[in-house]
Design an enzyme around this catalytic site. Structure first.
Site, short mmCIF file in Angstrom:
data_model
loop_
_atom_site.label_atom_id
_atom_site.label_comp_id
_atom_site.label_asym_id
_atom_site.label_seq_id
_atom_site.Cartn_x
_atom_site.Cartn_y
_atom_site.Cartn_z
N ARG A 99 24.27 25.50 0.38
CA ARG A 99 24.34 24.90 1.71
C ARG A 99 24.74 23.43 1.55
O ARG A 99 24.29 22.76 0.60
CB ARG A 99 22.98 24.99 2.42
CG ARG A 99 22.66 26.34 3.02
CD ARG A 99 23.57 26.71 4.20
NE ARG A 99 23.27 27.99 4.78
CZ ARG A 99 23.92 29.13 4.53
NH1 ARG A 99 24.92 29.16 3.68
NH2 ARG A 99 23.59 30.25 5.15
N HIS A 133 33.83 28.05 3.79
CA HIS A 133 32.65 28.93 3.79
C HIS A 133 33.06 30.40 3.62
O HIS A 133 32.75 31.26 4.46
CB HIS A 133 31.84 28.74 5.09
CG HIS A 133 30.40 29.14 4.95
ND1 HIS A 133 29.35 28.38 5.42
CD2 HIS A 133 29.82 30.22 4.37
CE1 HIS A 133 28.20 28.98 5.15
NE2 HIS A 133 28.46 30.11 4.50
#
Ligand code: NAP
Length: 315
Positions: free
Chosen positions: A230, A278
């Site tokens: 993250r 991502h």
């Protein structure tokens, strides 16, 4: 006939249709419908919600939930928004996602080990220069996070001949061929010895800002960083300073503090940063629907809620 299962998320119409079709195919015996189409009685009666970044205000309109199944593996937003409700949150644990992520870790590790950033720069400059080959057996990859994804990545890297170390919160048996580290002193050892550090940690209160200026300065000189966990785990300014100062050679980033990465972010233009949108471990409707179906059927058969996220721990 079981009660209707609520589906909540911030997906676009096409994604939502794909997930609902996959869930209907995997669970033909259930009725699963988007929150906006549920009647007041159905909202009142709903015991289970399947979610993908749901609006917490909508979840609050389902007062009798027994549990929530996330379609994603990372649950920091659910823990933040819904943790206090006490409704158990079950996250996606998907072997296909672990395989895809392990493949991405291996691919980008090869990218760094085979000096592709340097060759890209050389090509831009029209330079023909052969750099010394560094074999996998002389390259240490340090994985931060030895959970579902970190373990799969570690096994894949060991299979490719890399030296592999991994760090977890609690001491645990590492996969064969992997040197295990845990605790704060374990992180120092791992960072100091890794040619490539791969972050596969969840975002929690403990991991937010973990890779700050101090810790980045303890990394092996010239090491590279891959962040597939993250964004907020790595301090962006400190990372840019470490790259500019030459302490770190390159960073491959798939996750960011704000996504999509804003156009004005210096990360886009930094020559030693590879920006990915991502994509290292995508959730596919078919594979996640099959996992959700398995968990739901087990619940219908036994009444036992699948293992839930530890809200206090944050993952
Ligand atoms: P997991 O199975 O829960 O594993 C988490 C690992 O991190 C565990 O080994 C845990 O230690 C360790 N950890 C947690 N907090 C720690 C701390 N404070 N210090 C040291 N180690 C700590 O999670 P997972 O399924 O592998 O997924 C990891 C993360 O990957 C997700 O949370 C998500 O954010 C991210 N992800 C990214 C993508 C993408 O496309 N980029 C896709 C899916 C997931 P213990 O073993 O001691 O518990």
């Amino acid at each position: 006939m079981s009660e209707t299962i609520a589906f909540l998320g911030n997906l676009d119409a096409e994604e939502e249709a794909d997930f609902l079709a996959a869930l209907a195919a995997s669970l033909p015996e259930e009725t699963i419908r988007p929150f906006r189409l549920l009647s007041a009685q159905e909202r009142e009666a709903a015991r289970i919600a399947i979610v993908a970044n749901p609006d917490p205000a909508e979840v609050a309109q389902l007062p009798n939930l027994a549990w929530i199944h996330s379609l994603w593996a990372g649950v920091e937003r659910l823990v933040r928004d819904l943790g206090a409700s006490g409704v158990p949150i079950v996250r996606l644990i998907d072997p296909e996602l672990a395989r895809t992520m392990a493949e991405a870790v291996l691919a980008w590790t090869y990218y760094l080990q085979r000096d592709m950033p340097a060759y890209r720069r050389q090509q831009e400059a029209g330079t023909w220069r052969q750099l010394a080959y560094r074999p996998p057996g002389e390259t240490t990859i340090g994985i931060l996070g030895l959970g579902t994804l970190g373990s799969a990545a570690a096994e894949r890297l060991v299979g490719a001949g890399f030296r592999v170390a991994a760090w977890s919160r609690s001491p645990k048996a590492a996969p064969p061929g992997v040197t295990g580290f845990s605790g704060p002193e374990g992180l120092a050892g791992l960072l100091a010895s890794s040619d490539v550090a791969v972050c596969l940690l969840p975002l929690t209160e403990e991991t937010r800002g973990l890779l700050d200026a101090g810790r980045l300065s303890t990394m092996k000189p010239g090491a590279a960083l891959i962040n597939f966990g993250r964004g907020p785990i790595v301090a962006t300014d400190a990372l840019l300073a470490a790259l500019d100062g030459g302490r770190l050679s390159h960073a491959v980033l798939d996750v960011f503090e704000v996504e999509p990465l804003p156009a004005e972010s210096p990360l886009w233009r930094h020559p030693e940063v590879t920006v990915l949108p991502h994509i290292s471990g995508p959730t596919t409707p078919a594979s996640s629907a099959a996992i959700v179906a398995g968990n739901l059927r087990a619940y219908r058969a036994t009444g036992r809620i699948p293992q839930a996220v530890d809200v206090a721990r944050g993952y």
